[in-house]
Design a protein around this motif. Sequence first.
Motif, mmCIF file in Angstrom:
data_model
loop_
_atom_site.group_PDB
_atom_site.id
_atom_site.type_symbol
_atom_site.label_atom_id
_atom_site.label_comp_id
_atom_site.label_asym_id
_atom_site.label_seq_id
_atom_site.Cartn_x
_atom_site.Cartn_y
_atom_site.Cartn_z
ATOM 1 N N LEU A 37 -47.479 -18.104 27.958
ATOM 2 C CA LEU A 37 -46.160 -18.376 28.559
ATOM 3 C C LEU A 37 -44.997 -18.058 27.622
ATOM 4 O O LEU A 37 -43.861 -17.941 28.053
ATOM 5 C CB LEU A 37 -46.066 -19.860 28.955
ATOM 6 C CG LEU A 37 -46.582 -20.238 30.340
ATOM 7 C CD1 LEU A 37 -46.184 -21.659 30.672
ATOM 8 C CD2 LEU A 37 -46.036 -19.297 31.407
ATOM 9 N N PRO A 40 -42.996 -14.551 28.868
ATOM 10 C CA PRO A 40 -41.853 -14.571 29.800
ATOM 11 C C PRO A 40 -40.714 -15.449 29.291
ATOM 12 O O PRO A 40 -39.536 -15.148 29.552
ATOM 13 C CB PRO A 40 -42.459 -15.136 31.083
ATOM 14 C CG PRO A 40 -43.735 -15.783 30.700
ATOM 15 C CD PRO A 40 -44.213 -15.090 29.477
ATOM 16 N N THR A 41 -41.054 -16.504 28.542
ATOM 17 C CA THR A 41 -39.990 -17.384 28.050
ATOM 18 C C THR A 41 -39.092 -16.617 27.087
ATOM 19 O O THR A 41 -37.849 -16.632 27.213
ATOM 20 C CB THR A 41 -40.594 -18.621 27.337
ATOM 21 O OG1 THR A 41 -41.580 -19.193 28.162
ATOM 22 C CG2 THR A 41 -39.535 -19.656 27.016
ATOM 23 N N TRP A 56 -38.647 -21.454 32.432
ATOM 24 C CA TRP A 56 -39.823 -21.137 31.608
ATOM 25 C C TRP A 56 -40.005 -22.172 30.495
ATOM 26 O O TRP A 56 -41.120 -22.553 30.146
ATOM 27 C CB TRP A 56 -39.694 -19.732 30.994
ATOM 28 C CG TRP A 56 -40.000 -18.639 31.987
ATOM 29 C CD1 TRP A 56 -39.155 -17.676 32.436
ATOM 30 C CD2 TRP A 56 -41.245 -18.441 32.655
ATOM 31 N NE1 TRP A 56 -39.764 -16.858 33.343
ATOM 32 C CE2 TRP A 56 -41.078 -17.322 33.504
ATOM 33 C CE3 TRP A 56 -42.472 -19.094 32.649
ATOM 34 C CZ2 TRP A 56 -42.096 -16.831 34.303
ATOM 35 C CZ3 TRP A 56 -43.482 -18.596 33.448
ATOM 36 C CH2 TRP A 56 -43.291 -17.482 34.277
#
Length: 585
Positions: A37, A40-41, A56
Motif C-alpha cells: 500500500l 499508491p500512498t 490511502w
Amino acid sequence: MISELLSVLDRDTVRGYRAQIVRSVIYAVLEGITIALTLPTLAAVVAGDTDASVRWLIALAVLAAATLLAHAHTVRKGTRATFDAMAAVQSLEVAQLRRVPLAWFGATNNAGLISLLWPGAISITRNILLNLGELARGLITPVIVLIAAAFVSPAAAVVMVIAAPCMFLVHRITTRRLEEAERADHAANTEATARVIEYAEAQPVLRSADRNNLGMRLLTDSLDELDAAARVGVRTEILARAGFGTAVNVAISAVVAVVGWAMLGTGADLAALVALLTLSLRFTEPVMAVATTARMLRTSRATVRRTVDYLRIAPLPEPGDPQILPAEGPLSVTFDGVDFTYPGADEPTLTGVDLTVPAGTVTAVVGPSGAGKSTLLRLVPRFADVDSGAIRLGDVDVRATTTDRLYPSVGMILPEVTLLDRSIRDNVTAFRPDATDEELAWAAQVSGVDEIVERLPGGWDAPVGPLGGDLSGGERQRVQIARVALQRPAVVVLDEATAALDTLSEQKIQAWVRGLAGRATVIVVAHRMRIVDDADQVVVVQNGRIVESGTADELRAADGAFARMRRTRSDTSEWALDETEEVAP
Ligand SMILES: Nc1ncnc2c1ncn2[C@@H]1O[C@H](COP(=O)(O)OP(=O)(O)OP(=O)(O)O)[C@@H](O)[C@H]1O
C-alpha cells in the motif's frame, strides 16, 4: 522437518503448531499488503492529491494497526504454545522412558538423553514454534511486495526474483556448514557428558590406581574435543552471517542500480522511484529474516532428528491376546534354543541356549567375563527379545504376556544402582506401598536392612541420597533385596556384584536365596563359591553357550570347564573363590 516432528507429537501439541502456522500466515499477508500500500500512498502524496493521500494514509494506518495486532497476537500465542509444546515434548520423552526396551539404557544413550530432555526440548519448540511467524513472513511478504513492484517496474521485479534464490543459495551453503558443526558439537557434548559421569563415579579408583592419569586424559581429551567443536561452531556461525549479509547487500545494490538505470533520463516520476527503493528494502528485510529463522530451524534439525528417532524407538511388542501369568507360586524358567545378538553387534552374545530351571529351585550361572551370563539373566524380564527360540515362565512365553504382568513376576537384583533419592522406607516399599508393618519388619530381617535402620539416625526415614549414594554398596544391595522380598515374585534374577558386597550382605543374600527355595525360582549370576555350592543346578556359560550343567559336586567330579575355572583363577578376574581359598598375592 516440521511434519516429521508433528508426526511424533500428541494431538493437542500438533493443533498448537498448526494454529501458530495459521496465525503466522495471516500476519505475513497483512504485512505484505501494508507494504504494498505504500506504493499508491506515495504516488498520491507526490502527486499532491490530498483526498487520495488521506484515503490511502487511513487505509495504510488501519492495515498497519492490524499488522501490529496480528504480530502481537502471533508472538503472545506463540510464546504460550511454545511453553505448552515444551512441556508436551518433555512429557512424551519421559513417557517414552518407560516404553523403550530395557536393553536400550546404557552410558551413551543415558548421556544423550540428558541433552534431549532439557536443551533439546527447548530448542525444538522455541526455535520452531516461535520462528514460524518469521518464516511465514519471510516467505509470503516478499511475494506480495514483488507483485506490487512489478506494477511499477517489471525490471526491478525481475532483479528481485533473481536476487531471492541467489540469497537463498548462499544461505543454504552456509547453513549446511552450520549443521555439520552442530552435529559435531552434539557428538562431542554427549561424549564429554559420559566422560564427566565416568570420571566422577570412578574417582576413588582413579585416585588410588590411575598412575598413568588415564581417567583425566580421557576427560580432558573429550573436553578438548568439545572445545574444538565449539570453536568450529562459532567460526562457522560468524562466516555464515558475514556471507549472507554480503549477499543481501549485493541484492539491494542490484535493485537500486537497475531501478536507477531504468529511470535514468526518462523523467519517470519521483514517487515511483522512491516507492521502488522502499519496496526493495522491504523486500530484502523479510528475506533476511527468513534466512536467520531458517538457520535456526536447520540447527534444530539434528535435535529434531534425535528426538524423532528416540520417540520412534519401538517398545517391545505386546500380544493382542495376552496370556496370564499365574499370580501365585514359583514358575519354572525355560530357555528353548535361544539365540541373541545385541543390535549393531557383529557376533551373537548367546547361541543355542537350552536351559530348564525347575520351579522353586536355584540355578547358578557361572563363566568367564563377557561369556554372556548377565545377558542370559536379563532376557528373562525381557530387557530385549530373543532373535530365535523362546523363554518361558511356566508355559507362558515371556513375549505372550504383557510387560505390565511380566515385570512384577520377576524380581531383579542387579549390580547397577536402582535406588531413588528417597527414604529407605520409600525404596523398600516401592513395589508394595500397601505393605503392613509386619511384612516390612520381615523384609528388613531377611535382607539385613533391620541392621541399617537401627544404626542410621533417621531409621526407616533416613534418605538414601541420589543414586543411593549415602549407603554403602552392600547396604544398597540389602535395600534391593528387601524390596524384592516384599515384592514376592515368582522368579528372581540376581546378578551378584562382587565388589559391592560386605560379608554380612553376602551372607544375607545367601540366606535369603536359600529361604526362597520352593517359593521362587532363582537364577543367579554367581561370583562366589558359596552360592554356587548351595545351588540346585550350576550352568557354565562360555562364549554365549552353555557348556556344562549339573550340581556343583557333579561338575567338580566331571573335571570339566567348571573344575578348570576353579583351578585357574587367573583366567577369570571376577571368578572370586571362597575366602578360605584366597592366597597371598
Ligand atoms: N548393551 C549391550 N550392547 C552391546 N553389547 C553388549 C551389551 N551388553 C553386553 N554386551 C556384550 O555382550 C557380551 C556378554 O556380556 P555380558 O555382560 O552378558 O557378559 P557376562 O558374562 O555377564 O560378563 P561379566 O561377568 O564380566 O559381567 C560382552 O561381549 C559384552 O560386551
